[in-house]
Design a protein around this motif. Structure first.
Motif, short mmCIF file in Angstrom:
data_model
loop_
_atom_site.label_atom_id
_atom_site.label_comp_id
_atom_site.label_asym_id
_atom_site.label_seq_id
_atom_site.Cartn_x
_atom_site.Cartn_y
_atom_site.Cartn_z
N THR A 165 14.04 -38.45 -38.08
CA THR A 165 13.14 -39.29 -38.85
C THR A 165 12.02 -39.78 -37.95
N GLY A 166 10.87 -40.04 -38.56
CA GLY A 166 9.74 -40.56 -37.80
C GLY A 166 9.99 -41.99 -37.37
N ALA A 167 9.21 -42.44 -36.40
CA ALA A 167 9.31 -43.82 -35.93
C ALA A 167 7.92 -44.30 -35.54
N PHE A 168 7.64 -45.54 -35.88
CA PHE A 168 6.33 -46.15 -35.62
C PHE A 168 6.52 -47.25 -34.58
N ILE A 169 5.97 -47.03 -33.38
CA ILE A 169 6.09 -47.98 -32.26
C ILE A 169 4.71 -48.46 -31.88
N THR A 170 4.53 -49.76 -31.81
CA THR A 170 3.25 -50.31 -31.38
C THR A 170 3.41 -51.11 -30.10
N LEU A 171 2.35 -51.10 -29.30
CA LEU A 171 2.28 -51.88 -28.07
C LEU A 171 1.23 -52.95 -28.25
N THR A 231 -1.92 -42.94 -30.24
CA THR A 231 -3.19 -43.35 -30.82
C THR A 231 -3.45 -44.83 -30.52
N ARG A 232 -4.54 -45.35 -31.06
CA ARG A 232 -4.89 -46.74 -30.78
C ARG A 232 -5.73 -47.28 -31.92
N GLU A 233 -5.81 -48.59 -31.98
CA GLU A 233 -6.72 -49.29 -32.89
C GLU A 233 -7.52 -50.32 -32.11
N PRO A 234 -8.82 -50.38 -32.43
CA PRO A 234 -9.59 -49.41 -33.20
C PRO A 234 -9.87 -48.18 -32.35
N GLY A 235 -10.24 -47.08 -33.00
CA GLY A 235 -10.66 -45.90 -32.26
C GLY A 235 -9.76 -44.69 -32.37
N VAL A 240 4.97 -42.11 -33.82
CA VAL A 240 3.62 -42.61 -33.62
C VAL A 240 3.69 -43.74 -32.61
N LEU A 241 3.00 -43.57 -31.51
CA LEU A 241 2.96 -44.56 -30.43
C LEU A 241 1.55 -45.11 -30.38
N GLN A 242 1.40 -46.37 -30.74
CA GLN A 242 0.06 -46.91 -30.98
C GLN A 242 -0.24 -48.15 -30.13
N ASP A 243 -1.41 -48.13 -29.52
CA ASP A 243 -1.93 -49.25 -28.75
C ASP A 243 -2.67 -50.18 -29.72
N ARG A 244 -2.08 -51.30 -30.04
CA ARG A 244 -2.58 -52.34 -30.95
C ARG A 244 -2.45 -51.95 -32.41
#
Length: 210
Positions: free
Chosen positions: A2-8, A37-41, A91-95
């Protein structure tokens, strides 16, 4: 899988980019497909929004700033994050939305609940499976940032010490309110030591999800 959504999350200089790179390598070694990936951008449109809100000198009205971040989030989630999760990827996301609450809410002194509601609407209700809060006193973050001479002008970094302290406190309040989603990690020490702390939380989350 299964997918997983991790944010830093964390203040400037807390090491999010470094930890994202280390965590991506660890996850891939564990056999996971990672979208970093990251937010924004995180998208072409997001790149333009990032330039507007972070690297344009001069005043931007706080409500306008919050709406620009929300616009980026809506597009990013719909076109990149959700499709990756549906494919079973990490999904490993910065912000993410917690940055909006901390920065535009507490930092810019808008109403945090309104910022959160706007962000959730933009993201169509999507919350991370795990949010790693890299906690570091702002003075240490500034010391780290001082070594980045080639960094572009960033309006948020110029906001001052009181702003940074409000942001840190807001993050800690958010983490205390949602302990099942947040993991607060001491971001002081070597990158390798911090990475070990991060991995312990990520492994536990992935094991729990099967």
């Amino acid at each position: 899988m299964t997918g997983a959504f991790i944010t830093l999350e964390g203040g400037d200089g807390s090491g999010k980019s470094t930890q994202a790179a280390l965590l991506q390598a660890w996850l891939e070694a564990e056999g996971r497909t990672v979208v970093r990936t990251r937010e924004p951008g995180g998208t072409e449109l997001g790149g333009e929004i990032r330039r507007l809100v972070q690297h344009t000198e001069g005043h931007v009205a706080p409500r306008a700033e919050a709406l620009l971040y929300a616009a980026d989030r809506a597009h990013h989630v719909a076109t990149l994050v959700r499709p990756a999760l549906e494919r079973g990827e990490v999904v490993l996301q910065d912000r993410y939305l917690d940055s909006s609450v901390a920065y535009q809410g507490a930092g810019r002194e808008l109403e945090p609940d309104e910022i959160r509601e706007l962000s959730l609407w933009a993201a169509d209700g999507l919350l991370p499976d795990l949010t790693i809060l890299l906690d570091l006193p702002p003075v240490q973050g500034r010391e780290r940032m001082a070594g980045r001479e080639d960094a572009p002008y960033d309006r948020l970094e110029e906001a001052g010490e009181a702003f940074a302290e409000r942001v840190r406190e807001a993050y800690l309040v958010l983490a205390a309110a949602e302990p099942e989603r947040f993991a607060v990690v001491d971001a002081s020490g070597s990158p390798e030591a911090v990475h070990e702390r991060v991995v312990s939380h990520v492994r536990a989350m992935l094991d729990a999800r099967g």
